[in-house]
Design an enzyme around this catalytic site. Sequence first.
Site, PDB file in Angstrom:
ATOM      1  N   GLY A 270       0.848  -1.183   0.000  1.00 21.74           N
ATOM      2  CA  GLY A 270       0.000   0.000   0.000  1.00 21.74           C
ATOM      3  C   GLY A 270       0.886   1.237   0.000  1.00 21.74           C
ATOM      4  O   GLY A 270       2.058   1.184  -0.401  1.00 21.74           O
TER       5      GLY A 270
ATOM      6  N   SER B 112       2.113  -9.028  -1.800  1.00 17.08           N
ATOM      7  CA  SER B 112       0.930  -8.233  -1.487  1.00 17.08           C
ATOM      8  C   SER B 112      -0.286  -8.856  -2.142  1.00 17.08           C
ATOM      9  O   SER B 112      -0.188  -9.424  -3.244  1.00 17.08           O
ATOM     10  CB  SER B 112       1.101  -6.792  -1.972  1.00 17.08           C
ATOM     11  OG  SER B 112       0.031  -5.972  -1.530  1.00 17.08           O
ATOM     12  N   ARG B 113      -1.425  -8.745  -1.474  1.00 17.74           N
ATOM     13  CA  ARG B 113      -2.672  -9.237  -2.053  1.00 17.74           C
ATOM     14  C   ARG B 113      -3.009  -8.466  -3.321  1.00 17.74           C
ATOM     15  O   ARG B 113      -3.504  -9.028  -4.296  1.00 17.74           O
ATOM     16  CB  ARG B 113      -3.802  -9.100  -1.033  1.00 17.74           C
ATOM     17  CG  ARG B 113      -5.133  -9.653  -1.491  1.00 17.74           C
ATOM     18  CD  ARG B 113      -6.186  -9.488  -0.418  1.00 17.74           C
ATOM     19  NE  ARG B 113      -6.395  -8.084  -0.093  1.00 17.74           N
ATOM     20  CZ  ARG B 113      -7.240  -7.648   0.828  1.00 17.74           C
ATOM     21  NH1 ARG B 113      -7.923  -8.520   1.560  1.00 17.74           N
ATOM     22  NH2 ARG B 113      -7.391  -6.365   1.059  1.00 17.74           N
TER      23      ARG B 113
ATOM     24  N   THR C 117       6.174  -2.561  11.770  1.00 19.73           N
ATOM     25  CA  THR C 117       5.585  -1.262  12.118  1.00 19.73           C
ATOM     26  C   THR C 117       4.117  -1.244  11.687  1.00 19.73           C
ATOM     27  O   THR C 117       3.524  -0.168  11.566  1.00 19.73           O
ATOM     28  CB  THR C 117       6.331  -0.103  11.431  1.00 19.73           C
ATOM     29  OG1 THR C 117       6.325  -0.323  10.005  1.00 19.73           O
ATOM     30  CG2 THR C 117       7.771  -0.010  11.922  1.00 19.73           C
TER      31      THR C 117
ATOM     32  N   ARG D 187       0.902  -3.884  12.563  1.00 18.53           N
ATOM     33  CA  ARG D 187       0.083  -4.171  13.738  1.00 18.53           C
ATOM     34  C   ARG D 187       0.709  -5.342  14.476  1.00 18.53           C
ATOM     35  O   ARG D 187       1.195  -6.296  13.848  1.00 18.53           O
ATOM     36  CB  ARG D 187      -1.361  -4.514  13.348  1.00 18.53           C
ATOM     37  CG  ARG D 187      -2.161  -3.322  12.855  1.00 18.53           C
ATOM     38  CD  ARG D 187      -2.446  -2.335  13.984  1.00 18.53           C
ATOM     39  NE  ARG D 187      -3.281  -1.226  13.559  1.00 18.53           N
ATOM     40  CZ  ARG D 187      -2.805  -0.085  13.071  1.00 18.53           C
ATOM     41  NH1 ARG D 187      -1.493   0.066  12.942  1.00 18.53           N
ATOM     42  NH2 ARG D 187      -3.624   0.875  12.717  1.00 18.53           N
TER      43      ARG D 187
ATOM     44  N   GLU E 237      -1.370  -2.194  23.323  1.00 21.75           N
ATOM     45  CA  GLU E 237      -0.723  -0.884  23.243  1.00 21.75           C
ATOM     46  C   GLU E 237       0.192  -0.660  24.446  1.00 21.75           C
ATOM     47  O   GLU E 237      -0.164  -1.019  25.576  1.00 21.75           O
ATOM     48  CB  GLU E 237      -1.780   0.224  23.209  1.00 21.75           C
ATOM     49  CG  GLU E 237      -2.445   0.393  21.860  1.00 21.75           C
ATOM     50  CD  GLU E 237      -1.477   0.871  20.800  1.00 21.75           C
ATOM     51  OE1 GLU E 237      -0.833   1.919  20.987  1.00 21.75           O
ATOM     52  OE2 GLU E 237      -1.348   0.177  19.765  1.00 21.75           O
TER      53      GLU E 237
ATOM     54  N   HIS F  54       5.213   2.152  19.827  1.00 25.54           N
ATOM     55  CA  HIS F  54       4.207   2.524  18.837  1.00 25.54           C
ATOM     56  C   HIS F  54       4.272   4.018  18.535  1.00 25.54           C
ATOM     57  O   HIS F  54       3.315   4.771  18.748  1.00 25.54           O
ATOM     58  CB  HIS F  54       2.796   2.139  19.283  1.00 25.54           C
ATOM     59  CG  HIS F  54       1.833   2.103  18.128  1.00 25.54           C
ATOM     60  ND1 HIS F  54       0.492   1.833  18.288  1.00 25.54           N
ATOM     61  CD2 HIS F  54       2.010   2.296  16.791  1.00 25.54           C
ATOM     62  CE1 HIS F  54      -0.110   1.873  17.111  1.00 25.54           C
ATOM     63  NE2 HIS F  54       0.784   2.147  16.188  1.00 25.54           N
TER      64      HIS F  54
ATOM     65  N   GLY G 124       5.579   5.019  15.393  1.00 20.33           N
ATOM     66  CA  GLY G 124       5.770   5.177  13.956  1.00 20.33           C
ATOM     67  C   GLY G 124       4.949   6.297  13.349  1.00 20.33           C
ATOM     68  O   GLY G 124       5.425   7.058  12.508  1.00 20.33           O
TER      69      GLY G 124
END
Length: 312
Positions: free
Chosen positions: A153, A174-175, A229, A231, A260, A280, A282
């Site tokens: 993406g 990638s899909r 980076t 999930r 988190e 977290h 990024g």
Amino acid sequence: MKIAVIEPLGVETSLLKELSSGLVPEAEFIIYDTRTTETSELISRGADADIVVLANQPVSAEVIAGWRQVKMLAVAFTGVDHIALDACRMRNITVCNCAGYSTVAVADLVFGMLISHFRNLEPCNAAVRAGKTKEGLVGFELEGKKFGVVGTGAIGSRVARIAQAFGCEVYAYSRTRRELSGVTYVGLDELLSLCDIVSLHVPLTGETRGMIHAGNLALMKPSAVLINTARGPVVDSAALTDALNSGIIAGACVDVFDVEPPLPLDTPLLHAKNLTAAPHIGFATQEALVKRARMVFENIQAFLDGSPKNQV
């Protein structure tokens, strides 16, 4: 009309008020400057609001049920896996995110963490402050490395281009494939077995949860580094911990976890060998946070105009 910002967005309140001033003039605008994990408090914050603004605050179906007037969730985040979307759909609540605001920030962090890891920057800092030399701290270059990008993406594509600028040979899985000059698409297992560096850039879905597990970590080179980076649950954290401690892979750079931060201090992954970790961060640069605040209010304005954009 009432608009409630139920958690801090990381920008000055004055900016939020400036951005909201162009909306419905008579709108009531409420800003909460703390986060809460209490269901009752979350319900209270949005109970009589028409529009709720949030970032990565988890929102359950119970909370959605308590927001009886809410017509829109303006999510100041890219991912929406922390929101009970089915409950929103049942109530016909429009959910709009801020996809793209953190593309530059996350891509920057990938290479910041990777270079820190390859060049031993934390041990180097400690060594020079302790009056020591570079002994035992000589690292590696990026040029010539095979760099794998999982998910192409906006962020993954930018990471691929930066990797090329460093002189890496770039592969991708990638899909949905994009036309990326100089990038070779391969299957996931082939990418993992081939590459010296693997960087993950997929959303958290039923399909991607646990997509990196003990079985395919075992395919990676003993010298390879995994970067997450995206999930946390995209990677089986127990399997990654074992892979690091047993030398199946050489290292990992991780900005996202199963929960988190702050993490429990006894989280096994935090004590794994050759881990470079970040809390977290990024998405969180000053520029990105301002960009997403502007996108939030652009989304709200579009919703009020009857033409929602960035709708999930």
